[in-house]
Design an enzyme around this catalytic site. Structure first.
Site, PDB file in Angstrom:
ATOM      1  N   ASP A   1       1.149   6.115   2.861  1.00 35.45           N
ATOM      2  CA  ASP A   1       1.170   5.785   1.440  1.00 35.45           C
ATOM      3  C   ASP A   1       2.613   5.600   0.978  1.00 35.45           C
ATOM      4  OD1 ASP A   1       0.306   5.370  -1.141  1.00 35.45           O
ATOM      5  OD2 ASP A   1       0.017   7.489  -1.602  1.00 35.45           O
ATOM      6  N   GLU A   2       2.819   4.837  -0.089  1.00 35.28           N
ATOM      7  CA  GLU A   2       4.157   4.588  -0.654  1.00 35.28           C
ATOM      8  C   GLU A   2       5.145   4.180   0.436  1.00 35.28           C
ATOM      9  OE1 GLU A   2       4.417   4.379  -3.703  1.00 35.28           O
ATOM     10  OE2 GLU A   2       3.167   5.823  -4.750  1.00 35.28           O
TER      11      GLU A   2
ATOM     12  N   ARG B   1       4.212   1.558 -16.684  1.00 34.36           N
ATOM     13  CA  ARG B   1       3.694   2.877 -17.082  1.00 34.36           C
ATOM     14  C   ARG B   1       2.863   2.736 -18.358  1.00 34.36           C
ATOM     15  NH1 ARG B   1       3.211   4.240 -12.837  1.00 34.36           N
ATOM     16  NH2 ARG B   1       4.009   2.168 -12.386  1.00 34.36           N
TER      17      ARG B   1
ATOM     18  N   GLN C   1       8.157  -1.677  -6.343  1.00 33.88           N
ATOM     19  CA  GLN C   1       8.374  -0.331  -6.864  1.00 33.88           C
ATOM     20  C   GLN C   1       9.271   0.500  -5.942  1.00 33.88           C
ATOM     21  OE1 GLN C   1       5.023   1.621  -9.075  1.00 33.88           O
ATOM     22  NE2 GLN C   1       3.767   0.087  -8.055  1.00 33.88           N
TER      23      GLN C   1
ATOM     24  N   LYS D   1      -4.593   1.640  -5.416  1.00 36.16           N
ATOM     25  CA  LYS D   1      -4.275   1.881  -4.002  1.00 36.16           C
ATOM     26  C   LYS D   1      -4.770   3.246  -3.523  1.00 36.16           C
ATOM     27  CE  LYS D   1       0.393   3.794  -4.458  1.00 36.16           C
ATOM     28  NZ  LYS D   1       0.050   5.122  -3.953  1.00 36.16           N
ATOM     29  N   THR D   2      -4.706   4.260  -4.397  1.00 38.19           N
ATOM     30  CA  THR D   2      -5.195   5.589  -3.994  1.00 38.19           C
ATOM     31  C   THR D   2      -6.691   5.538  -3.718  1.00 38.19           C
ATOM     32  OG1 THR D   2      -3.491   6.640  -5.359  1.00 38.19           O
ATOM     33  CG2 THR D   2      -5.333   8.018  -4.655  1.00 38.19           C
TER      34      THR D   2
END
Length: 580
Positions: free
Chosen positions: A171-172, A532, A202, A28-29
């Site tokens: 973002d987020e 993770r 998330q 996504k970044t």
């Protein structure tokens, strides 16, 4: 690495309102970076035209640097605003803050706010706000709320920004609170050119205001085009499959199925005898991997739901000589509630220890403020309320001294929490309070274990051991195992992840099992922990754990059943590993 077809489509879309639901590790970044680069290449060269909102300054800086690489030049000023909600709101308020504040207002951080609350009383919100106003100060919450207030009430300012800002990127997005959403909605109301990127799977910060319902609000308010980033570029194929198995049990989510084309790694679930055995076995596995295969320690992470479960790992890692770092938090004996509780013990051993004496006097709060303490040091009289607090503190010290003389180290540890009154002080349902009390119970257990392992040991012996532990722990960095809560590890990745203490009542927390919305957030938190891991994932629970002041038989977490790692939700004693 080139953009995938779906990433390229998102970057160059002509749709006005867009929501990108981006699975863990799906790039996504990279998409946000290329989208900003693409907008700049389309002719947006005024920094007021593009508003990019992130949740950390680090993320904003990372995106800016990547955009400049794509552009092939460093740009000053940068042709977009990239920063956190708080930084944009602070910039906005420097221009538009209303009286009685002025543009030179001070921003109070959490420590500054805590000092004010100590002066006015923890529950006195109204008096707290008055103090800040008189000081021409705003706290982090005020930055957001005052910005919304001005945008809602001042038509000229609202229109100015709605005309200036052409494109908004968030973002987020799943971590925004309702006030932040309202700001974004107002700013995008005229141009309606907005892209929000997030992952409802998330959303793990409801305890600090994050509202997963903002995704539904955005869908209703903007009728956006929905894009899905479903390919995970981080984790091995079977780890992604396990994450999907878990999160599909949540109902409040968009339909999304993560996949990976990376080779399969190892996934193993173990049930250990108790928490010490769990830490020993994992420490041995890490040490063997390091010695036999040369695997760097930094390729391992221990992730947990509650930071109180870190103590045994810290102790075992020290015993095995494994370097380790407590990520995003304090080592066990450095935590404020642990230091303050230990200060009671320090005073029992050394009544002349003024630092410990006055710190303990204020833990828990007894109405003795900084000014009263300064007067006490000078031998001056203090207000009646403060004096009552001092008298109560002295009574507690006398009781602890009597218990220590009569019953020794184990007796002192057993009565420590109730005598000080910490069980009452931390009796609320706030997650921080629950975590702090559990940390103090862990301290009690550490004292008992020390007494058991060292017959005849005194309180002074224990305090000396604690001091030496803290001294030898300083300065660890570089090649070290990471010990972290999952909340602190969000956004990070490790080749090998150990998810520990997967037991009902701990993960998920007991209170979460009573409310479906909280249970879904706990499940999302484990999803974050699982994703993770890049190559190998190890999940564990124990049959018996010292928790909240008592040793209890533990049932495996229902999430292990969701992942098909145990056969039923019922208690099981089918397998455990034991190391003596």
């Amino acid at each position: 690495m080139e953009l995938t077809a779906i990433q390229q489509e998102i970057v160059t879309t002509q749709e006005k309102a867009v929501i990108v639901t981006a699975g863990a590790g799906s790039g996504k970044t990279r998409v946000l970076t290329h989208r900003i680069w693409w907008l700049i290449k389309q002719g947006c060269l005024n920094e007021e035209e593009i508003l990019g909102l992130t949740f950390t300054n680090k993320a904003a800086l990372q995106i800016r640097q990547r955009v400049e690489v794509l552009l092939g030049q460093t740009m000053n000023p940068f042709p977009a605003f990239l920063g956190t909600f708080h930084s944009w709101c602070a910039r906005f308020l420097r221009k538009h803050i209303k009286s009685p504040w002025n543009k030179d207002f001070t921003i109070y951080d959490t420590k500054d706010s805590a000092k004010v609350y100590r002066q006015v009383g923890e529950e006195n919100k109204e008096e707290y706000k008055k103090v800040l106003m008189n000081c021409n100060a705003l706290d982090f919450e005020d930055l957001i709320e005052k910005t919304l207030e001005i945008l809602e009430e001042d038509n000229d300012i609202r229109t100015l920004y709605q005309n200036k800002i052409k494109y908004i990127l968030v973002d987020e997005f799943q971590d925004t609170d309702f006030t932040q959403y309202k700001i974004v909605k107002i700013l995008a109301e005229k141009q309606r050119q907005i892209m929000v990127v997030g992952d409802e799977d998330q959303c793990i910060y409801s305890w600090r205001g994050a509202n997963i319902e903002n995704l539904n609000l955005f869908l209703n308010d903007f009728k956006p085009k929905i894009f899905k980033l479903e390919q995970n570029f981080r984790s091995s194929k079977n780890i992604v499959e396990l994450a999907n198995k878990l999160v599909q049990h949540n109902l409040n989510r968009l339909d999304k199925h993560l996949f990976s084309e990376l080779p399969r790694g190892e996934i193993k679930h173990n049930t250990f005898y108790d928490e010490r055995n769990e830490a020993q076995m994992i420490a041995m596995q890490i040490m063997n991997e390091h010695r036999m295969h040369g695997t760097p320690y930094s390729h391992f992470a221990i992730l947990m739901r509650l930071n109180a479960t870190s103590r045994n790992f810290e102790e075992q890692f020290r015993g095995f000589g494994i370097p380790h770092i407590i990520w995003g938090g304090f080592k066990f004996y450095e935590r404020a509630e642990i230091k303050s509780t230990i200060n009671y013990l320090r005073v029992l051993c050394n009544p002349r220890d003024e630092v410990a004496y006055y710190d303990a006097m204020c833990f828990p709060k007894r109405g003795v403020g900084d000014s009263s303490i300064e007067k006490l040091k000078k031998g001056e009289s203090i207000p009646k309320k403060a004096q009552a607090g001092v008298d109560e503190f002295k009574k507690v010290l006398n009781e602890l001294e009597t218990i220590n003389k009569k019953f020794g180290l184990v007796g002192l540890a057993t009565s420590l929490i109730s005598t000080i009154g910490l069980d009452i002080w931390f009796s609320g349902e706030k997650e921080d309070d629950i975590s702090r009390l559990e940390n103090i119970y862990e301290l009690v257990e550490a004292i008992k274990n020390f007494a058991k392992d060292n017959p005849g040991a005194t309180l002074n012996d224990f305090l000396q051991q604690v001091s030496l532990v803290q001294d030898t722990d300083n300065g660890e960095n570089g090649d070290a195992v990471i010990i972290s809560t999952i909340h602190s590890a969000k956004g990070l990745e490790f080749e090998n992840v150990f998810l520990i203490a997967l037991e009902s009542g701990i993960f998920p927390l007991y209170r979460a099992t009573q409310r479906n919305a909280e249970l879904e957030e706990e499940r999302r938190l484990l999803y974050v922990g699982i994703t993770r891991a890049m190559k190998n994932l190890y999940l564990s629970n124990v049959q018996s754990r010292f928790f909240m002041g008592d040793r209890k038989y533990q049932n495996p977490s229902e999430f292990l059943y969701d992942c098909d790692l145990i056969k039923s939700r019922a208690p099981t004693r089918e397998r455990f590993e034991y190391f003596d």
